[in-house]
Scaffold this motif. Sequence first.
Motif, PDB file in Angstrom:
ATOM      1  N   ASN A  51       0.798  -1.233   0.000  1.00 41.80           N
ATOM      2  CA  ASN A  51       0.000   0.000   0.000  1.00 41.80           C
ATOM      3  C   ASN A  51       0.827   1.279   0.000  1.00 41.80           C
ATOM      4  O   ASN A  51       0.296   2.349   0.238  1.00 41.80           O
ATOM      5  CB  ASN A  51      -0.943   0.064   1.212  1.00 41.80           C
ATOM      6  N   HIS A  52       2.117   1.162  -0.206  1.00 40.80           N
ATOM      7  CA  HIS A  52       2.894   2.403  -0.205  1.00 40.80           C
ATOM      8  C   HIS A  52       2.497   3.232  -1.422  1.00 40.80           C
ATOM      9  O   HIS A  52       2.460   2.737  -2.542  1.00 40.80           O
ATOM     10  CB  HIS A  52       4.393   2.108  -0.220  1.00 40.80           C
ATOM     11  N   PRO A  53       2.162   4.504  -1.225  1.00 40.28           N
ATOM     12  CA  PRO A  53       1.692   5.326  -2.348  1.00 40.28           C
ATOM     13  C   PRO A  53       2.711   5.371  -3.487  1.00 40.28           C
ATOM     14  O   PRO A  53       3.906   5.404  -3.253  1.00 40.28           O
ATOM     15  CB  PRO A  53       1.551   6.718  -1.726  1.00 40.28           C
ATOM     16  N   LEU A  54       2.195   5.382  -4.694  1.00 39.95           N
ATOM     17  CA  LEU A  54       3.075   5.444  -5.862  1.00 39.95           C
ATOM     18  C   LEU A  54       3.329   6.902  -6.211  1.00 39.95           C
ATOM     19  O   LEU A  54       2.835   7.402  -7.211  1.00 39.95           O
ATOM     20  CB  LEU A  54       2.407   4.735  -7.038  1.00 39.95           C
ATOM     21  N   GLY A  82       7.392  10.150  -7.983  1.00 41.27           N
ATOM     22  CA  GLY A  82       7.564  11.213  -8.959  1.00 41.27           C
ATOM     23  C   GLY A  82       7.522  12.594  -8.354  1.00 41.27           C
ATOM     24  O   GLY A  82       8.212  13.500  -8.809  1.00 41.27           O
ATOM     25  N   VAL A  83       6.728  12.777  -7.317  1.00 36.36           N
ATOM     26  CA  VAL A  83       6.649  14.107  -6.712  1.00 36.36           C
ATOM     27  C   VAL A  83       7.245  14.143  -5.310  1.00 36.36           C
ATOM     28  O   VAL A  83       7.444  15.212  -4.751  1.00 36.36           O
ATOM     29  CB  VAL A  83       5.192  14.624  -6.631  1.00 36.36           C
ATOM     30  N   ALA A 126      10.147  -5.763  -8.681  1.00 39.94           N
ATOM     31  CA  ALA A 126       9.607  -5.063  -9.838  1.00 39.94           C
ATOM     32  C   ALA A 126       8.097  -4.927  -9.747  1.00 39.94           C
ATOM     33  O   ALA A 126       7.491  -4.137 -10.446  1.00 39.94           O
ATOM     34  CB  ALA A 126      10.005  -5.784 -11.109  1.00 39.94           C
ATOM     35  N   GLU A 127       7.485  -5.738  -8.919  1.00 37.82           N
ATOM     36  CA  GLU A 127       6.030  -5.643  -8.838  1.00 37.82           C
ATOM     37  C   GLU A 127       5.543  -5.934  -7.419  1.00 37.82           C
ATOM     38  O   GLU A 127       6.244  -6.535  -6.611  1.00 37.82           O
ATOM     39  CB  GLU A 127       5.376  -6.619  -9.814  1.00 37.82           C
ATOM     40  N   GLN A 128       4.350  -5.486  -7.189  1.00 34.29           N
ATOM     41  CA  GLN A 128       3.732  -5.687  -5.890  1.00 34.29           C
ATOM     42  C   GLN A 128       2.541  -6.600  -6.124  1.00 34.29           C
ATOM     43  O   GLN A 128       1.696  -6.309  -6.953  1.00 34.29           O
ATOM     44  CB  GLN A 128       3.283  -4.327  -5.351  1.00 34.29           C
ATOM     45  N   THR A 129       2.483  -7.693  -5.377  1.00 37.85           N
ATOM     46  CA  THR A 129       1.430  -8.648  -5.705  1.00 37.85           C
ATOM     47  C   THR A 129       0.278  -8.665  -4.712  1.00 37.85           C
ATOM     48  O   THR A 129      -0.711  -9.319  -4.936  1.00 37.85           O
ATOM     49  CB  THR A 129       2.009 -10.066  -5.807  1.00 37.85           C
ATOM     50  N   PHE A 130       0.446  -7.990  -3.583  1.00 36.35           N
ATOM     51  CA  PHE A 130      -0.682  -7.988  -2.657  1.00 36.35           C
ATOM     52  C   PHE A 130      -0.860  -6.620  -2.002  1.00 36.35           C
ATOM     53  O   PHE A 130       0.027  -5.785  -2.009  1.00 36.35           O
ATOM     54  CB  PHE A 130      -0.540  -9.068  -1.596  1.00 36.35           C
ATOM     55  N   ALA A 131      -2.013  -6.418  -1.446  1.00 32.81           N
ATOM     56  CA  ALA A 131      -2.331  -5.135  -0.831  1.00 32.81           C
ATOM     57  C   ALA A 131      -3.279  -5.406   0.322  1.00 32.81           C
ATOM     58  O   ALA A 131      -3.755  -6.519   0.494  1.00 32.81           O
ATOM     59  CB  ALA A 131      -2.999  -4.221  -1.843  1.00 32.81           C
ATOM     60  N   THR A 132      -3.533  -4.418   1.116  1.00 32.35           N
ATOM     61  CA  THR A 132      -4.510  -4.609   2.177  1.00 32.35           C
ATOM     62  C   THR A 132      -5.468  -3.430   2.199  1.00 32.35           C
ATOM     63  O   THR A 132      -5.225  -2.412   1.551  1.00 32.35           O
ATOM     64  CB  THR A 132      -3.813  -4.803   3.549  1.00 32.35           C
ATOM     65  N   GLN A 133      -6.511  -3.577   2.929  1.00 32.78           N
ATOM     66  CA  GLN A 133      -7.511  -2.504   3.026  1.00 32.78           C
ATOM     67  C   GLN A 133      -6.841  -1.268   3.613  1.00 32.78           C
ATOM     68  O   GLN A 133      -6.231  -1.336   4.674  1.00 32.78           O
ATOM     69  CB  GLN A 133      -8.647  -2.984   3.934  1.00 32.78           C
ATOM     70  N   GLU A 134      -6.931  -0.156   2.928  1.00 30.39           N
ATOM     71  CA  GLU A 134      -6.250   1.031   3.415  1.00 30.39           C
ATOM     72  C   GLU A 134      -7.041   1.694   4.544  1.00 30.39           C
ATOM     73  O   GLU A 134      -8.265   1.707   4.547  1.00 30.39           O
ATOM     74  CB  GLU A 134      -6.056   2.022   2.260  1.00 30.39           C
TER      75      GLU A 134
END
Lengths: 203, 751
Positions: B96-99, B102-103, B122-130
Motif C-alpha cells: 500500500n505504499h503510495p506510488l 515522482g513528486v 519489480a512488482e507488488q502482488t498484494f495489498a490490504t484494506q487502506e
Amino acid sequence: MSVENNRNVGQQDYYMVDIEDYPESNWDQFKQVVKRTFSTELFVGLWVVLREMLKFNIHTVKYPEEKLPLGPRYRAIHEMLRLMESGTERCIGCGLCEKICISDCIRMETKIDENSRKEVSEYSINFGRCIFCGYCAEVCPELAIVHGGRYENVSEQRAHYSMFDDLLTPMDTFKAGQQKEFPGFGAIIPGSDESVKKTPLAY
Amino acid sequence: MSKQINFTIDGRSVECQSGESILDVARREGFYIPTMCYLAKATPNASCRMCVVEVEGVDGLVLSCNTPAIEGASITTESDILYKERQNIMKLYNVNHPLQCGVCDKSGECDLQNKTTEFDLAEQTFATQEQKRKKKKWGVLSYDPYLCIMCEKCTSVCNEVVGSEALYIKPGGYKSVIDNHFGDCIQCGECISVCPVGAMASSDFKYNSNAWELQKVPSACAHCSSACNLEYEVKHSGIDSSGSSEIYRVTNEDDFDSLCGAGRFGYDYENRVAIKDEKAFNSAVEAFKNADTIKFNSMITNEEALILQRLKDKNGYRLVNEEARNYQNFMNSYSSVSGTSLYSGDLQAIKDSDYVITLGSSVSRDNPMIRFALATAVNINRANVAYLHPIEDYKLENLVTQFIRYEVGSEEGVMAMLLEAFASDEAKEEQKAFFSELDMGYISGESNVNEDEIKNLKSKMLRKKSPVIVIGADVMAHPSSSNIAKMVALLEKSSEFKVVIIPTNTNTLGVSMICDLDSEEGSSVVGYNVHAATTLCALGDGDLDMPALNQQEGTFTSIDKRVVPLNAALPHAGYELNDIAIALGVESEETINYTSELPTSKGFKSVEFDSLENYYTNGGEAIRGYLLDNKKIKTKKADEAISNITELEDYNGSVIYSVDHISQFNTFTNKTHQIIDKANLIGSEQFAMAAKIKGGQKVKFMFNGKEITRVFNLDSHLKGTVARHSTFDLHDSTSSGKYRYTKVQIQEEGN
Ligand code: SF4
Ligand code: SF4
Ligand code: SF4
Ligand code: SF4
Ligand code: SF4
Ligand code: FES
C-alpha cells in the motif's frame, strides 16, 4: 525481432544504393580520371536534368508554401501533453528534464499548491540555447514533454523563451481530440501495455 | 572494563571492543549490511529486521544491530537465505505504499526506493484494506502517515538525541501513526533528517525542489560555537534568476551528527549585493586610515581575526571585542592554574559522561548541541545532570535531574561551594588561604543555595566515572570571572571532572586566541559587524557590505577545540575584509591564505585551507579540520592563588536576563525566513506583579544605555523575579560583553 525491440516506427522502405568500388591503387585512380575525362558521363547528368524539365517533373520543394512531411523522430519545438483521461497536465515537476538538459536551457519552479499537491509554477525553455537533443523527452517519466514538429522558430534575439502555457496542448485542441500521442524519440515502445505489471490498488 | 574481541565477518577477521554490535563493527570495517531502522547515534529500534546476519552455530537469523559481537564468532552478511529474508521485508514495506515517487521530496535519496530497487522488487502482488489517516503539519514539520514505514527513527531521535520527548507512536497495529506533543517540540528538525522516507518532511522545502537538482556544499554552521557540520543545498533561484543561486535547504550527516533548528532552518542570511560599490569601499578604506580602533564581534572566521590582528600589528589599531576579551581573560586565569591553554572536555565528553554539572548557562539556548549532548548522556549513560542557574528551564525538564537555583550574581560563591565539595584534600591544602577563609554559611545565605543541595549533588557522584562540568557565558562577564576561572581550573586539576568552557559566540574561542584585544576604544572607531562611525556589515545595513558567513571560505574554532572549514555556499559580489587589508598594506591574495598562518604558538597548525578535510568515516568518526594543540602553560605561583569571595552586589527588583529563543539567537537567524520567533520579554506572574505589568502589554526600559520597547509575555512555567529578555535583534548586544543580568525599571509603553 521482437516487438519490444523494434523501435523503427516510421516507414521502412529503405534500399541499398548501387555504388562502384572505390579505386584502391594509384593506377586505379589514374584509370578512373582518364575514364571520366574522356567518356560522356557529364552529358548523362545534363540529359537527366533536361528530360525532367521537359516532363515538368520538378522535385524542388516550394517552401514555405510547400513543406516536407517530417519523420516521426524529428525533434523540433517541444510540446507539453495532457493526460488523455482528465485533461490535466502530465508534467509532475520532477525536474529531470531540467537536470538532464545539456545546454542548460530548461528552468522550472515548483511549489505546493492549495490542495497540497506539487504544482509547476513556472517553466521555461530558452530556444536560443536548446540544441534539440531530445534528452528531456527521453528522460521524462510521464511522457509529458515531447518534441513536436514546429521547426520554424526564428526570432529577433538570440535568447527566446517558451513558457509552460505556450507548450501545453491548448484545451480546445485537446477537447477536439487533436492531441497526438508522441510516436518518436523518448516515446514508449510499441507493446508497452502488455509489459506493464499491475500494482494492486486496494486503496 | 571493555576488552578486545576477535571474530570474523565473511571470512575476514576483525577486532572490536566488547559490547559493540555486529552491525557497528561491520560498517566500520567496510562491510555492507542493509538496514531500514538503524540510527547510529541512538539505541537500536530493532524494528525492521533488515540487518539480519547468519552466525555460525546459531539457529535462525540474528539481528546485527542489537547483538553484540562475541569472541570467535563467524558471521555471514550475504547469502541466498538472507537475500530472500530481506526481500520479503521490502515486500511488506511496499504494501500500500503510495506510488508517488515522482513528486515525493525524498525521491532520489529514499531508503525505501533504493532498497526496493536493490532487492529487485519489480512488482507488488498484494495489498490490504487502506486505513484513513490524517496528514499533519507541526510548524516546520509536515507528516504524511501514508508514506510512513513506522521505523521509529524519528521518535528515538526526538527522545534520545534531542531529549524533547515530543514525538510518540500512536499505537493501533496497522493503523499506528506518529504523533507530536507539540508543546514539547523544539522545532529542531532532527526527525526530518533521520526519516528514511518522505513521511517526515520539511514544511518549507515541501515540493520546492528535487534532491537530484541540489548541489551540496559542505560547511559549518555559523550560529553558535558548536560549529556543527552541515551541507548547504544550493540551486539556481527561480526561472528568471540570471545566474543567481540560493540555498534551498540544509542537511547533515544524520546517522552520526545532529543540527539544531537554527542550523537547519536558519540558512538564508546571506548578504546579497549586486556589484562592488567602489565609492563605499574607498570611503571605508579612508575611514580605516583615520581610525585608531576596530570594534568587532566574534561572528567572523579565524582568518578574518588574523587579518584584524595583522592590521593591528601594522597600523597599531586597538582591537575591541569585549565579549571575546572576557573569554580571553577567563581562559588566561584558567590557564594560570591549570597549566594548559585549553579546557579538557568537549561535546563528546559530555555525551560520554554520566555526571554533568552546568553552571551559568542557559544551555538549550546558548549552545543547543550541549543540550543534545546532555540528552545522549542521560538516555545512554543514565547521567545525573545538575543545572545550576537562577532560572529553571522547563524545556530541559526531561534531562535535568537536579535543578539548583542560585541568586543572580552569586556565581562565584556557587563555584566555591562546588569546589569545596569536589576538590581533593591536596588541592585544599595547596590553596589553604582560600579554603580556610571560606564561610559556607555566608555563601549559602547569599546565593540561596542550601548546603544540603550541594551535599545531595555530591552524593549522586557515587560510582560515577566520567563527570563533566560545563561553564557558560553568565560567568565570563561576571565581575569575579577571573577568580571563578581559577576555581574551575582547580576543580579540573584536583578531581575527575572534565571541563567545557562554552565559547560565548560562534568563533569566540578562535578570536580570543588569535587577537590581542584591547579594553578601551579610541576616539575614531570602525566597526565590523558592530555599529560605529563607519560600519562594515554582513547584515546589509552598514556603510560597506561584507559577505555573510555562508558566503565565505575560512575556518572556525569550535567548542570542541577543533578548527573546522567552512565553504561558500553562495557567491558575494562585493568586497571582503581582505580587500580592505590589501588596500591598507596587509597583503595576501586570498583570505584563505591566512589559514596556514594561524598562530602555532596558540595551538593552531600550519595547514593549508585546501587540505582541511571534512567527512565522516564509515564508523561515524568525524574527520573535520584538525584539533588544536593543548599547550602547556608555565604557571606562576603568584597567579595561582584564588582570592577570597567578594561580597555580592544584590540584584533586587526587576532583573532581566539576556537570553534568546531556542532557534533564534542572533541578528543572522533573525534575517532568515523560517525562524520567526519574535523578540520579547518573558516573565513569571511574580515578575509581572513586582513590575506592575500585565501579560501582552508593551513595556519599555533602559538596556545598555538605550531605551527598548518589548512586548511582555507571561509564562506560567516560569518562577521568580528574573525575566528572559531576547537580544537577538539588538545589533551590538552579542559583543557588548556585559553581565547578562541587568537591573531595570520597567514602565508601561506610553507613560
Ligand atoms: S521530466 Fe517531464 S514530468 Fe519531469 S519536470 Fe520535465 S516535463 Fe515535467
Ligand atoms: S517515500 Fe520513497 S518510496 Fe515512498 S513515494 Fe517517497 S520516494 Fe517514493
Ligand atoms: S522537531 Fe525536534 S523536537 Fe520536534 S518532534 Fe522533531 S525531533 Fe522532536
Ligand atoms: S515518520 Fe519517518 S522516521 Fe518516523 S516512523 Fe515514519 S518513516 Fe520512520
Ligand atoms: S548547535 Fe549551534 S552550531 Fe549546531 S546547528 Fe545549532 S546553532 Fe548551529
Ligand atoms: S536495523 Fe536491525 S532491526 Fe532495523
